[in-house]
Enzyme design. Structure first.
Site, PDB file in Angstrom:
ATOM      1  N   LYS A 263      74.431 146.722 113.815  1.00  0.00           N
ATOM      2  CA  LYS A 263      73.508 147.393 112.338  1.00  0.00           C
ATOM      3  C   LYS A 263      72.512 147.601 112.618  1.00  0.00           C
ATOM      4  O   LYS A 263      71.552 148.507 111.178  1.00  0.00           O
ATOM      5  CB  LYS A 263      73.599 145.417 111.206  1.00  0.00           C
ATOM      6  CG  LYS A 263      74.920 145.065 111.119  1.00  0.00           C
ATOM      7  CD  LYS A 263      75.067 143.871 110.535  1.00  0.00           C
ATOM      8  CE  LYS A 263      76.046 142.960 109.903  1.00  0.00           C
ATOM      9  NZ  LYS A 263      76.517 141.610 109.702  1.00  0.00           N
ATOM     10  N   ARG A 264      71.489 147.576 113.081  1.00  0.00           N
ATOM     11  CA  ARG A 264      70.365 147.949 112.606  1.00  0.00           C
ATOM     12  C   ARG A 264      70.503 149.175 112.633  1.00  0.00           C
ATOM     13  O   ARG A 264      69.501 150.533 112.324  1.00  0.00           O
ATOM     14  CB  ARG A 264      69.409 147.146 113.612  1.00  0.00           C
ATOM     15  CG  ARG A 264      68.110 146.598 113.791  1.00  0.00           C
ATOM     16  CD  ARG A 264      68.147 145.157 114.669  1.00  0.00           C
ATOM     17  NE  ARG A 264      68.775 144.478 115.276  1.00  0.00           N
ATOM     18  CZ  ARG A 264      69.418 144.300 116.414  1.00  0.00           C
ATOM     19  NH1 ARG A 264      69.020 144.943 117.652  1.00  0.00           N
ATOM     20  NH2 ARG A 264      70.434 143.800 116.246  1.00  0.00           N
TER      21      ARG A 264
END
Ligand code: GLU
Length: 533
Positions: A263-264
Site C-alpha cells: 500500500k505504501r
C-alpha cells in the site's frame, strides 16, 4: 454445480488485488454457469475498519461484479442504504456465525482432533524464545494435548482462559492447485493451529473451512499469500471428514521492480482510481490482465466484462507474479474511451441514416458510408459536437469562434479522448503557424534533401492551386497524382508538405491538414516554406 466465493476481510477499502480475486471468482463461476458468493471474514474484530464493508459492496456494484449470495444493499444506488443478506446458506458475515463454529469445533474435540490449551502468553513466549535460540522452528510443544479431562474441567471452572487447538496429524498434506499443480507440505512442520481464540472467536482458518463447507464452495480462488494456509485447511477438512474444495492460488501483484506490491508504494485502493476518473471498463480490463491473458496467438486485449466471461479460463492464469503497471491502466482507459466513443458514433450514425454502412478500416478505426451527402454532413456535425463537449472547457475563446475548429477536432480525435485537457497543444498550430527551421522540411531517410523539398513543395502547390472541390478525397487523389507525375516515393512529396503545413515533427497527415486549413491558408503555408528554403 460450481460455486466460488470472494471472502474479504473488512480491514480496509477494497484494493486492486482484492478486486482481481473477486473478478476471477466471478468469471470462473459465470463461465461454467455456476454461482458466486460474497462472504465477509470479520472474525478479527481488532482489525475491523468502519465503512470497509459498505465500500466493498459499493465498489463491486460500481465495477459491475454481481453475486448470487451474500450481503447486499437493499437499494444499491443509495449510499446509506441498509445492508441485507441474500441467499439460502447465510448469514454471510462471519461475526454472525460464531455459534456454528463453536458447534463444529466441539465435534473435533469429541473426536480427539482438537484440544483446549491453557498455556499463558508468558509460557508461549518463553517456549518460542527457547526454540529460536536452539535454531528450531517455533511450534507449540503440545503441553496441553493430553491433559486429563478432570483437570481440563477444573481449569474451566476456575475461569482460566484457553484457546482450542487442532492436533495436526503427522504425514504429508497435499493437494492439487489448479494453477500450480501438485503442492505438498510436511505435517510435522505445521503448528497445532488455534481454531478458537481466547475471546471465543474462531480463527480465520476454522471459520474459512467451516463456511466453505457449509456454503458448498467447490472452488477456492484466492491470492498466493494464502498458499501457506492451505495445508492447515486441508488438515481441517480431513479432521472433519469433509471433502475439500479445489484450490487455485493467484500470482502475487508486484511493483515494476518486482518487489511485492504494498500500500505504501502508490495507490492500490480501487476507490482512488474511481475518484481519479478511470472508467469502470478500463479498471476491470486492467485487473483481468493482472496474471491472465487469453493465450498465445490471441491479440485482443480490450475485453468487456461480458467478453471476459466467455474468454476467461483458469488454466491461462500465470504462476509467476504480475507486474502492476499504471501506464497500462492509462492505456486501457484510453482504449476504452475510444471504444465507448465509437459505440456512441455508431448509434448516432444509425439514427441519422438507418442504411449507413459501417466498416472497420483499421483496428478500431471505422468508416461510415451514408446513403446521401446530407446525412454525412449531419453525422459530421454530431461527431464534432461530441468532441467539443469533451474538450470545450480547455479551449481558448478565439479557437471556439474559428470555423476551422470542428474539422481540427476531428483530426485529433484520439488525442482528445486520451487527454482532453491537452487539446490546446494539439491544435494551436492550425490557428497560429509554428516557427520551424527549414531542416524540418527535409528527411534524410526518406530521401528528401532541400532541393527535393523545393520540388515537392512547388509541385504540390501547383496542383492544389487547380483544385476547386476541396475535400479529403479530392485532396488525396490530387496529391497522389502529383506523386505519380514526379515519379517519387509517397514520403518524398508528403513529408515536406506535411511539415510545411504543420511546422511540427509530428502531426495529423497532410490530407487532413490541408482539409482543415482550407485552400487559401494551405497555399500560403506552402509558399512560406518555399521561401524559407
Ligand atoms: N479473508 C481472507 C482475505 O482477506 C480470505 C482468504 C480466502 O479467500 O480464503 O483475503
Amino acid at each position: 454445480m460450481i460455486k466460488t466465493r470472494f471472502a474479504p476481510s473488512p480491514t480496509g477499502y477494497l484494493h486492486v488485488g482484492g478486486l482481481r480475486t473477486a473478478l476471477y471468482c466471478y468469471l470462473f463461476a459465470k463461465k461454467s454457469g455456476g454461482k458466486f458468493a460474497l462472504r465477509i471474514e470479520d472474525t478479527d474484530q481488532e482489525r475491523f475498519v468502519p465503512g470497509a464493508l459498505e465500500n466493498l459492496i459499493d465498489t463491486l456494484h460500481w465495477v459491475g461484479i454481481t453475486y448470487d449470495e451474500g450481503p447486499i444493499k437493499k437499494d444499491p444506488t443509495d449510499k446509506n442504504s441498509e445492508i441485507i443478506e441474500k441467499g439460502p446458506v447465510g448469514p454471510y458475515i462471519q461475526s454472525k456465525r460464531t455459534a456454528i463454529y463453536k458447534e463444529q469445533v466441539q465435534k473435533l474435540i469429541d473426536a480427539g482432533q482438537a484440544y483446549r490449551c491453557f498455556c499463558t502468553k508468558e509460557r508461549l513466549d518463553e517456549m518460542r524464545e527457547r526454540q529460536t535460540a536452539n535454531k528450531q522452528a517455533p511450534m507449540y510443544d503440545r503441553k496441553c494435548l493430553d491433559l486429563p479431562q478432570s483437570e481440563v474441567e477444573e481449569k474451566i471452572k476456575a475461569g482460566e482462559k484457553f484457546v482450542i487447538r487442532q492436533k495436526i496429524p503427522y504425514g504429508t498434506l497435499k493437494f492439487k492447485d489448479l494453477i500450480r499443480g501438485n503442492v505438498q507440505f510436511d505435517g510435522k512442520t505445521i503448528d497445532d493451529q488455534v481454531l478458537i481464540k481466547s475471546d471465543g472467536f474462531p480463527t480465520y482458518h476454522l471459520a474459512n473451512v467451516v463456511d466453505d463447507h457449509f456454503m458448498e464452495i467447490t472452488h477456492v480462488i484466492r491470492g498466493e499469500e494464502w498458499l501457506p494456509s492451505t495445508p492447515k485447511h486441508i488438515a481441517l477438512y480431513q479432521a472433519f471428514g469433509w471433502q475439500h474444495p479445489e484450490f487455485a492460488h493467484l500470482p502475487l501483484l508486484l511493483n515494476a521492480d518486482r518487489s511485492k506490491l504494498s500500500k505504501r508504494q502508490g495507490d492500490v485502493a480501487v476507490e482512488d482510481y474511481i475518484k481519479k476518473g478511470y472508467l469502470r471498463e478500463a479498471i476491470i480490463n486492467f485487473v483481468a490482465f493482472l496474471g491472465w491473458n487469453p493465450g498465445s496467438g490471441e491479440e485482443q486485449e480490450i475485453f468487456s466484462l461480458e467478453e471476459l466471461e466467455k474468454a476467461f479460463s483458469i488454466d491461462k492464469v500465470h504462476k509467476s507474479g504480475a507486474i502492476f503497471n499504471l501506464e497500462k491502466l492509462d492505456w486501457f482507459n484510453w482504449r476504452w474511451k475510444k471504444r465507448l466513443f465509437n459505440a456512441e458514433l455508431e448509434k448516432a450514425a444509425k439514427e441519422i441514416d438507418p442504411a449507413v454502412v459501417i466498416s472497420e478500416a483499421r483496428k478500431e478505426q471505422f468508416t461510415y458510408t451514408f446513403s446521401d451527402p446530407e446525412n454525412e454532413e449531419k453525422f459530421f456535425k454530431s461527431r464534432c459536437e461530441k468532441l467539443l463537449k469533451i474538450c470545450s472547457e480547455y479551449l481558448p475563446k478565439e479557437f471556439l469562434n474559428d470555423e476551422k475548429l470542428t474539422k481540427a477536432l476531428i483530426t485529433v480525435e484520439e488525442k482528445i479522448l486520451r487527454e482532453p485537457k491537452d487539446i490546446k497543444d494539439h491544435i494551436s498550430f492550425y490557428f497560429t503557424p509554428q516557427e520551424y527551421s527549414k531542416e524540418l522540411l527535409t528527411h534524410v531517410k526518406m530521401g528528401v534533401d532541400l532541393s527535393q523539398a523545393t520540388i515537392s513543395l512547388k509541385s504540390g502547390k501547383e496542383d492544389l492551386e487547380k483544385l476547386s472541390d476541396w475535400n479529403l478525397k479530392t485532396l488525396q487523389d490530387t496529391l497522389m497524382q502529383t506523386v505519380a507525375r514526379l515519379g517519387v516515393k509517397n514520403g518524398q512529396l508528403l513529408w515536406p508538405l506535411r511539415a510545411a503545413l504543420s511546422g511540427l515533427e509530428f502531426s495529423p497527415g497532410v490530407f487532413e491538414l490541408a482539409w482543415v486549413l482550407g485552400k487559401e491558408e494551405t497555399l500560403k503555408r506552402l509558399e512560406t516554406a518555399v521561401n524559407k528554403i
